[in-house]
Design an enzyme around this catalytic site. Structure first.
Site, mmCIF file in Angstrom:
data_model
loop_
_atom_site.group_PDB
_atom_site.id
_atom_site.type_symbol
_atom_site.label_atom_id
_atom_site.label_comp_id
_atom_site.label_asym_id
_atom_site.label_seq_id
_atom_site.Cartn_x
_atom_site.Cartn_y
_atom_site.Cartn_z
ATOM 1 N N GLU A 1 13.616 -3.775 -2.426
ATOM 2 C CA GLU A 1 12.722 -3.895 -3.573
ATOM 3 C C GLU A 1 13.452 -3.689 -4.885
ATOM 4 O OE1 GLU A 1 8.744 -1.773 -5.504
ATOM 5 O OE2 GLU A 1 9.344 -1.277 -3.460
ATOM 6 N N GLY B 1 0.828 -1.197 0.000
ATOM 7 C CA GLY B 1 0.000 0.000 0.000
ATOM 8 C C GLY B 1 0.861 1.244 0.000
ATOM 9 N N SER C 1 1.692 3.357 -3.493
ATOM 10 C CA SER C 1 1.283 4.317 -4.528
ATOM 11 C C SER C 1 -0.131 4.834 -4.291
ATOM 12 C CB SER C 1 1.357 3.659 -5.909
ATOM 13 O OG SER C 1 2.668 3.255 -6.202
#
Length: 373
Positions: A244, A127, A129
């Site tokens: 990431e 959660g 963008s």
């Protein structure tokens, strides 16, 4: 112990992954595809990896992990991506949520969440963008208001991959209004089954459903589900993004296309232009693999390689696009079907340069590092 890519431990792990993926492919249990870490979801495959100790590899054994290195984990993720395996169910949780909770979460949160990631039971979505925010992650409008026993969350997230399958969400929310937009942000773990969570599909041009919009209306989050310090989440977010951005998925999302290109070059032995193009791509891939290894080694040394990961993602995204473009000059791209190797990769490619940060954001991170050097 030496954990370079050629060590016995990495070689043995690669062999185990190749054996497993071959079994599933021969059995018709999955078809290799591009962008498998985001688009190819199979919870049973993820649980099979977990049972074989191939998820949560770097986590402590007390939380269900294997206590291995990030370099060893890199060997496994490379093989899974090369095989186009259906790994989307566990990828986000294993890659970044578990490490974030282990670094910054309370003992209670670690005991609650990390073993569930390690077993493949917990499926996470991100959660982060939000509509109209673009790549400016700090422009968060979703709010979390302190109430008795926890927080009430209200807001709207978008491009939330696999939210319709997720059991949990990592959530970045604003817990206070500060002069600097990077201040006053906090990280939470939220149950996707909680009252007030609404998931709306975003279907792509091929009719596939990977992305979602997620709305939160007075969603209660228990106090212990905060990751780290309230209001100080930005530093943790930047650190988390190194997990990431710095993996093999930033250069191997279009690997099935490269496999077809290599096969075509073998058939077209006299096409010197094609062979030269393929040689350049293979050389670039070797460099990207080395960068992945250096990022993993830095993480093993306890560092958060933010700039190195940004450089890897920037260069890897360009490589992934160039692999697809290289296939255009062959007859293999004449198949317009969405489910062809070329079609899948082409449809996925617009997202390569957006997820995890647009090129401008990455170049800014790299430039700031150069300015300090």
């Amino acid at each position: 112990m030496d954990h370079s890519p050629g060590t016995d431990s990495c070689t043995e792990l690669r062999a185990r992954v190749r054996e497993l993926t071959a079994e599933w492919r021969v059995g018709g249990r999955y078809v290799p595809r591009s962008d498998s870490w985001l688009r190819s979801f199979d919870l049973e495959f993820s649980k099979e990896l977990a049972a074989r100790g191939l998820i949560a590899m770097t986590y402590p054994k007390e939380f269900g992990g294997a206590g291995r290195t990030n370099v060893e984990r890199l060997a496994v993720t490379e093989e899974l991506l090369r095989a186009g395996a259906p790994v989307a169910a566990h990828w986000i949780g294993d890659r970044q949520i578990g490490p974030a909770v282990l670094r910054h979460g309370t003992r209670a949160l670690q005991e609650e969440i990390v073993p569930r990631i390690a077993s493949g039971e917990a499926v996470f979505c991100l959660g982060m963008s939000e509509p109209e925010a673009g790549s400016d992650l700090a422009s968060v409008r979703t709010s979390a208001e302190r109430v008795e026993g926890g927080w009430l969350v209200n807001g709207h997230k978008i491009w939330t991959t696999q939210a319709h399958h997720a059991t949990h969400a990592y959530l970045l929310a604003r817990t206070s209004r500060e002069e600097r937009k990077h201040d006053g942000l906090s990280e939470f773990i939220l149950d996707m089954g909680a009252e007030g969570v609404q998931v709306t599909p975003i279907v792509d041009l091929a009719g596939e459903h990977h992305f979602n919009e997620v709305r939160f209306e007075n969603v209660f989050v228990p106090a212990h589900r905060v990751i780290g310090e309230v209001g100080k989440g930005w530093k943790q977010v930047v650190e988390q993004l190194s997990f990431e951005r710095g993996g093999a998925e930033r250069s191997l999302s279009s690997y099935p296309v490269l496999v077809e290109l290599i096969a075509e070059a073998a058939r077209q032995r006299d096409d010197r232009e094609l062979h030269a193009l393929l040689g350049a791509l293979v050389a670039r891939l070797a460099v990207l693999r080395r960068l992945c290894f250096e990022v993993a080694s830095a993480m093993d040394a306890g560092q958060a390689p933010v700039q190195q990961a940004a450089a890897l993602k920037y260069l890897g995204n360009a490589f992934e696009h160039d692999v697809i473009e290289a296939l255009r000059r062959t007859d293999l791209c004449q198949d317009p079907a969405f489910d062809s190797t070329f079609g899948q990769a082409l449809l996925a490619s617009p997202a390569f340069g957006l997820r995890g940060g647009a090129a401008e954001v990455l170049l800014s991170l790299i430039a700031r590092q150069e300015a300090r050097s």
